[in-house]
Scaffold this motif. Sequence first.
Motif, PDB file in Angstrom:
ATOM      1  N   ASN A 166      24.771  31.089 -29.182  1.00  0.00           N
ATOM      2  CA  ASN A 166      24.454  32.410 -29.130  1.00  0.00           C
ATOM      3  C   ASN A 166      23.212  32.476 -27.811  1.00  0.00           C
ATOM      4  OD1 ASN A 166      22.302  34.568 -29.957  1.00  0.00           O
ATOM      5  ND2 ASN A 166      24.129  35.356 -30.210  1.00  0.00           N
ATOM      6  N   ASP A 167      23.841  32.774 -26.660  1.00  0.00           N
ATOM      7  CA  ASP A 167      22.837  32.764 -25.498  1.00  0.00           C
ATOM      8  C   ASP A 167      22.832  34.275 -25.308  1.00  0.00           C
ATOM      9  OD1 ASP A 167      21.580  32.704 -22.915  1.00  0.00           O
ATOM     10  OD2 ASP A 167      23.513  32.120 -21.768  1.00  0.00           O
ATOM     11  N   TRP A 168      21.865  35.188 -26.287  1.00  0.00           N
ATOM     12  CA  TRP A 168      21.663  36.313 -26.041  1.00  0.00           C
ATOM     13  C   TRP A 168      20.671  36.743 -24.946  1.00  0.00           C
ATOM     14  CZ3 TRP A 168      16.724  38.558 -27.186  1.00  0.00           C
ATOM     15  CH2 TRP A 168      15.590  37.649 -27.274  1.00  0.00           C
ATOM     16  N   LEU A 169      20.096  35.901 -24.253  1.00  0.00           N
ATOM     17  CA  LEU A 169      19.321  35.936 -23.118  1.00  0.00           C
ATOM     18  C   LEU A 169      20.149  35.778 -21.828  1.00  0.00           C
ATOM     19  CD1 LEU A 169      15.887  34.388 -24.133  1.00  0.00           C
ATOM     20  CD2 LEU A 169      16.280  36.688 -23.782  1.00  0.00           C
ATOM     21  N   ASP A 170      21.269  35.579 -21.919  1.00  0.00           N
ATOM     22  CA  ASP A 170      22.247  35.231 -20.622  1.00  0.00           C
ATOM     23  C   ASP A 170      21.620  34.257 -19.705  1.00  0.00           C
ATOM     24  OD1 ASP A 170      24.337  37.071 -21.312  1.00  0.00           O
ATOM     25  OD2 ASP A 170      23.212  38.706 -20.604  1.00  0.00           O
ATOM     26  N   LEU A 171      21.073  33.270 -20.336  1.00  0.00           N
ATOM     27  CA  LEU A 171      20.174  32.172 -19.598  1.00  0.00           C
ATOM     28  C   LEU A 171      21.206  31.453 -18.609  1.00  0.00           C
ATOM     29  CD1 LEU A 171      17.604  30.878 -21.886  1.00  0.00           C
ATOM     30  CD2 LEU A 171      17.311  32.668 -20.218  1.00  0.00           C
ATOM     31  N   GLU A 172      22.702  31.175 -19.046  1.00  0.00           N
ATOM     32  CA  GLU A 172      23.605  30.394 -18.262  1.00  0.00           C
ATOM     33  C   GLU A 172      24.046  31.148 -17.116  1.00  0.00           C
ATOM     34  OE1 GLU A 172      24.652  26.826 -18.847  1.00  0.00           O
ATOM     35  OE2 GLU A 172      22.614  27.162 -19.650  1.00  0.00           O
TER      36      GLU A 172
ATOM     37  N   ASP B 262       8.079  37.739 -39.211  1.00  0.00           N
ATOM     38  CA  ASP B 262       7.164  37.026 -39.946  1.00  0.00           C
ATOM     39  C   ASP B 262       7.465  35.829 -40.277  1.00  0.00           C
ATOM     40  OD1 ASP B 262       5.984  39.819 -40.254  1.00  0.00           O
ATOM     41  OD2 ASP B 262       7.724  40.483 -41.585  1.00  0.00           O
ATOM     42  N   PHE B 263       7.920  35.407 -41.464  1.00  0.00           N
ATOM     43  CA  PHE B 263       8.090  33.823 -41.542  1.00  0.00           C
ATOM     44  C   PHE B 263       9.380  33.503 -41.346  1.00  0.00           C
ATOM     45  CE2 PHE B 263       4.073  33.815 -43.736  1.00  0.00           C
ATOM     46  CZ  PHE B 263       3.828  32.590 -44.208  1.00  0.00           C
ATOM     47  N   PHE B 264      10.507  34.134 -41.073  1.00  0.00           N
ATOM     48  CA  PHE B 264      11.810  33.754 -41.220  1.00  0.00           C
ATOM     49  C   PHE B 264      12.658  34.151 -40.000  1.00  0.00           C
ATOM     50  CE2 PHE B 264      10.938  33.874 -45.826  1.00  0.00           C
ATOM     51  CZ  PHE B 264      11.095  32.533 -46.133  1.00  0.00           C
ATOM     52  N   GLN B 265      13.610  33.255 -39.835  1.00  0.00           N
ATOM     53  CA  GLN B 265      14.409  33.582 -38.530  1.00  0.00           C
ATOM     54  C   GLN B 265      15.546  34.868 -38.551  1.00  0.00           C
ATOM     55  OE1 GLN B 265      17.109  30.099 -37.927  1.00  0.00           O
ATOM     56  NE2 GLN B 265      18.324  31.135 -35.992  1.00  0.00           N
ATOM     57  N   ILE B 266      15.490  35.433 -37.660  1.00  0.00           N
ATOM     58  CA  ILE B 266      16.623  36.338 -37.602  1.00  0.00           C
ATOM     59  C   ILE B 266      17.944  35.957 -36.742  1.00  0.00           C
ATOM     60  CG2 ILE B 266      17.175  38.604 -36.856  1.00  0.00           C
ATOM     61  CD1 ILE B 266      14.455  39.542 -36.417  1.00  0.00           C
ATOM     62  N   TYR B 267      18.823  35.645 -37.651  1.00  0.00           N
ATOM     63  CA  TYR B 267      20.175  35.171 -37.203  1.00  0.00           C
ATOM     64  C   TYR B 267      20.938  36.148 -36.530  1.00  0.00           C
ATOM     65  CZ  TYR B 267      24.481  32.313 -37.527  1.00  0.00           C
ATOM     66  OH  TYR B 267      25.612  31.574 -36.969  1.00  0.00           O
ATOM     67  N   PRO B 268      21.508  35.988 -35.580  1.00  0.00           N
ATOM     68  CA  PRO B 268      22.143  34.499 -34.897  1.00  0.00           C
ATOM     69  C   PRO B 268      21.344  34.230 -33.676  1.00  0.00           C
ATOM     70  CG  PRO B 268      23.752  36.155 -34.149  1.00  0.00           C
ATOM     71  CD  PRO B 268      22.681  37.080 -34.950  1.00  0.00           C
ATOM     72  N   TYR B 269      20.370  34.890 -33.188  1.00  0.00           N
ATOM     73  CA  TYR B 269      19.649  34.578 -32.121  1.00  0.00           C
ATOM     74  C   TYR B 269      19.046  33.233 -31.737  1.00  0.00           C
ATOM     75  CZ  TYR B 269      19.324  39.605 -32.180  1.00  0.00           C
ATOM     76  OH  TYR B 269      19.455  41.034 -32.068  1.00  0.00           O
ATOM     77  N   GLY B 270      19.456  32.727 -30.731  1.00  0.00           N
ATOM     78  CA  GLY B 270      19.071  31.243 -30.270  1.00  0.00           C
ATOM     79  C   GLY B 270      19.935  30.249 -31.054  1.00  0.00           C
ATOM     80  N   GLU B 271      21.064  30.708 -31.502  1.00  0.00           N
ATOM     81  CA  GLU B 271      21.669  29.590 -32.224  1.00  0.00           C
ATOM     82  C   GLU B 271      22.571  28.958 -31.079  1.00  0.00           C
ATOM     83  OE1 GLU B 271      21.811  27.941 -35.540  1.00  0.00           O
ATOM     84  OE2 GLU B 271      19.901  29.634 -35.574  1.00  0.00           O
ATOM     85  N   ALA B 272      23.287  27.492 -31.425  1.00  0.00           N
ATOM     86  CA  ALA B 272      23.671  26.907 -30.132  1.00  0.00           C
ATOM     87  C   ALA B 272      24.729  27.718 -29.260  1.00  0.00           C
ATOM     88  CB  ALA B 272      24.442  25.765 -30.573  1.00  0.00           C
TER      89      ALA B 272
ATOM     90  N   LYS C 226      21.076  21.054 -26.606  1.00  0.00           N
ATOM     91  CA  LYS C 226      22.054  22.107 -26.383  1.00  0.00           C
ATOM     92  C   LYS C 226      22.362  22.268 -27.739  1.00  0.00           C
ATOM     93  CE  LYS C 226      25.754  19.020 -25.416  1.00  0.00           C
ATOM     94  NZ  LYS C 226      26.639  19.286 -26.279  1.00  0.00           N
ATOM     95  N   ASP C 227      22.801  21.346 -28.680  1.00  0.00           N
ATOM     96  CA  ASP C 227      23.182  21.529 -30.029  1.00  0.00           C
ATOM     97  C   ASP C 227      22.120  22.403 -30.939  1.00  0.00           C
ATOM     98  OD1 ASP C 227      25.563  20.490 -29.213  1.00  0.00           O
ATOM     99  OD2 ASP C 227      24.770  18.577 -29.524  1.00  0.00           O
ATOM    100  N   TYR C 228      20.914  22.262 -30.601  1.00  0.00           N
ATOM    101  CA  TYR C 228      19.982  22.592 -31.348  1.00  0.00           C
ATOM    102  C   TYR C 228      19.901  24.321 -31.125  1.00  0.00           C
ATOM    103  CZ  TYR C 228      15.171  24.010 -33.344  1.00  0.00           C
ATOM    104  OH  TYR C 228      14.215  24.686 -33.931  1.00  0.00           O
ATOM    105  N   GLY C 229      19.871  24.718 -30.147  1.00  0.00           N
ATOM    106  CA  GLY C 229      19.937  26.030 -29.898  1.00  0.00           C
ATOM    107  C   GLY C 229      18.916  26.468 -28.536  1.00  0.00           C
ATOM    108  N   ASN C 230      18.676  27.549 -28.439  1.00  0.00           N
ATOM    109  CA  ASN C 230      17.761  28.070 -27.339  1.00  0.00           C
ATOM    110  C   ASN C 230      16.580  28.951 -27.855  1.00  0.00           C
ATOM    111  OD1 ASN C 230      19.053  31.180 -26.640  1.00  0.00           O
ATOM    112  ND2 ASN C 230      20.689  29.630 -26.924  1.00  0.00           N
ATOM    113  N   VAL C 231      16.559  30.223 -27.598  1.00  0.00           N
ATOM    114  CA  VAL C 231      15.433  31.016 -27.952  1.00  0.00           C
ATOM    115  C   VAL C 231      15.671  31.671 -29.223  1.00  0.00           C
ATOM    116  CG1 VAL C 231      13.695  32.497 -27.210  1.00  0.00           C
ATOM    117  CG2 VAL C 231      14.659  31.063 -25.762  1.00  0.00           C
ATOM    118  N   ARG C 232      15.056  31.458 -30.197  1.00  0.00           N
ATOM    119  CA  ARG C 232      15.328  32.007 -31.587  1.00  0.00           C
ATOM    120  C   ARG C 232      14.121  33.211 -31.959  1.00  0.00           C
ATOM    121  NH1 ARG C 232      16.385  26.704 -35.555  1.00  0.00           N
ATOM    122  NH2 ARG C 232      18.149  26.078 -34.705  1.00  0.00           N
ATOM    123  N   ILE C 233      14.558  34.138 -32.595  1.00  0.00           N
ATOM    124  CA  ILE C 233      13.397  35.267 -32.903  1.00  0.00           C
ATOM    125  C   ILE C 233      13.346  34.808 -34.387  1.00  0.00           C
ATOM    126  CG2 ILE C 233      13.406  37.709 -33.022  1.00  0.00           C
ATOM    127  CD1 ILE C 233      15.321  38.107 -30.996  1.00  0.00           C
ATOM    128  N   TYR C 234      11.991  35.201 -34.611  1.00  0.00           N
ATOM    129  CA  TYR C 234      11.543  35.169 -36.122  1.00  0.00           C
ATOM    130  C   TYR C 234      10.688  36.646 -36.536  1.00  0.00           C
ATOM    131  CZ  TYR C 234      12.445  30.051 -36.152  1.00  0.00           C
ATOM    132  OH  TYR C 234      13.126  29.052 -36.016  1.00  0.00           O
TER     133      TYR C 234
END
Length: 658
Positions: free
Chosen positions: A289-295, A277-287, A267-275
Amino acid sequence: MTNKISAIFELVKNSFDADADEVKVIIDPDADLLIISDDGTGMDLNDIKEKWMVIGTDNKKGENLTPKGRPINGEKGIGRFSVDRLGKKLNLLTLKEKSNKSVSLDFDWEIFEEQENTLIDEIEIDYSINKVLRKKKGVTLNISGLRDVWTDKEVITLEKRLKGMLSPFSDLENHPFKIILDCKKFGYNNKVLEPYKLNEISSLWVEMNINREKENEIISEVYRNGALIEENIYPNKYNFGPVKVIIYSFDKGDKQSFYHRFKENVKDYGNVRIYRDFFQIYPYGEAQNDWLDLEVRKSQGHFRFLGVRDIIGYIQIYREYNPLFIDATNRQGLEENQSLDDLRNFVKDEVMAKLEEYFFLKKHKLDDGQHIEHRVKITEATKQLTTVARDIHKFSPEIARQVVDLSKIIRSNNQEQDKIIRSQKQLVEVYKRLSSKETLLQGIIHQVLIRLQNIETAVWNQKIDLEDLEGIDEILKVIEDNEKFILGTAEEIKAYLLDARNYLLKKKEKININLYEQMNRIMGGFETTLINEKIKFIIDGSKQVMFKIDLNDLKVIIENMVSNSIKSLRKVDEREREIKISYEVSVTKLNIFFKDNGVGIDEEVIPHIFNPFYTTTESGFGMGLPIVDELVKGNNGEINLMKTDIGAAFQLSFNLGD
């Protein structure tokens, strides 16, 4: 993510865009120094003056790829801002590719801050050009006068963020980009930061791809214990592509393994991140940031949907091929538009739905620890109610009192329910201890009955064969052959009963076996039955696989599985009958797949197939699969029912190295 970590991210991205093979981040709190050094293409004095020092220069605009073919990540020349954010002073040392002269410049950002009305190009900068200052191409940023204090916790956070910033879909083996962290004060000695390898921990995950070559198709793959168990291709109804998505699920055991490996909770790592090319797009998927409303989704059905505590996922998009995913104006995330909504729907309705379909295809009762998790959640909720009541009290004391009373009632009921569950668990444990010997005896009886059924089959086959024959010699030969089988089986029964008598007295003895040889040896006992029943049998796997298991357990497992398949296949006439055992070794598991093309298992029966004494036939005893389940677990494994269009399929997964 804190601003200082964001600044380091930007500078690491600059190294990537400079075609560096590696970038090193060095933090020396005692020397008040932070160094970022790479082996990229480097800069000359002209590059520094006209590009790096000019605020907001978009010198990469119009360029999609670096000379090495890497997708460009940085767009707006903000390297100067990032360095300024980290420290008051900078020594920039650089050697441009194919040049023999390095450049060294010293910046004091406080001078720039003091001279607000002075143009940048009017401020003198000390620099020198020297042939020996830097021997290899690249850029070194020596940042001093640090604006932040770096503690051990902050360096640990930086490590985690840097490990997570690289896309897990990147081909780093063939196109290396190595990030190295060095902070000797806190135990980091040139540590190479490798991405998290979740397929060694998660027991169930789903991958879905929309490839650039066929954007009208979605390729779906389901993996359990490292093995591909389902693969489908179906039409893409969404308004985007290409993308790649992989989402890992974590049950209780997986979460414990994750913590053991990475010293943090899922739960502290995060959930679903968006990348991109090579790098993460912040803040999607951070601990947080429930951008998918999974909860919110999980609250609608705790036993149908997974939440942010249960999954980790990655989404890969591309700057070149996904132009409708547009950067937000504040550089935090993507612009809210139809494409982003479509991506949300795709992840929830396709990827998550497929993952949940398998995650909740349970063969056992509810996990014993589930009620504890619910108890904790309810306790947290009541605390939040109390906090809300304090805020409400200012405006409506009466409503606040009602909220507090409701919170007390919920807490009291939660505690009472927990007492009931604990007492029930204690009772179940007593029953389990009392029934263990009886279950063993039932298992023994079941094994004897399997062999007696084999004898009965032989007798009936003999009767049929005799009816079709005329010559005495042939009759005698049939009788003799079947007599050998009958006597052999009878001896096998006696031997099994003797083994069973000693079963309680001996410990399991796990030995290394050649899996292919032992499978064939066990199946040899079914040869006559399979021939008479016209059942084709296949063993598919490497002949060199060695596996540590109690040999008698393996024998009982396979015999029960084959016996069940034979019963099912007897009801099939319209197709060739077949039993297939295949196996493969993943990173940490041996996966054995047992499949037949019989009549299969009715959907309403599936929840009960591993329950002792549950049977759907008058002649059945309901012990075959429960025995297999217990023996597999006793050898540090698990058995799962697999989805299949025809017949029945099971996956037996055993941990390797135990």
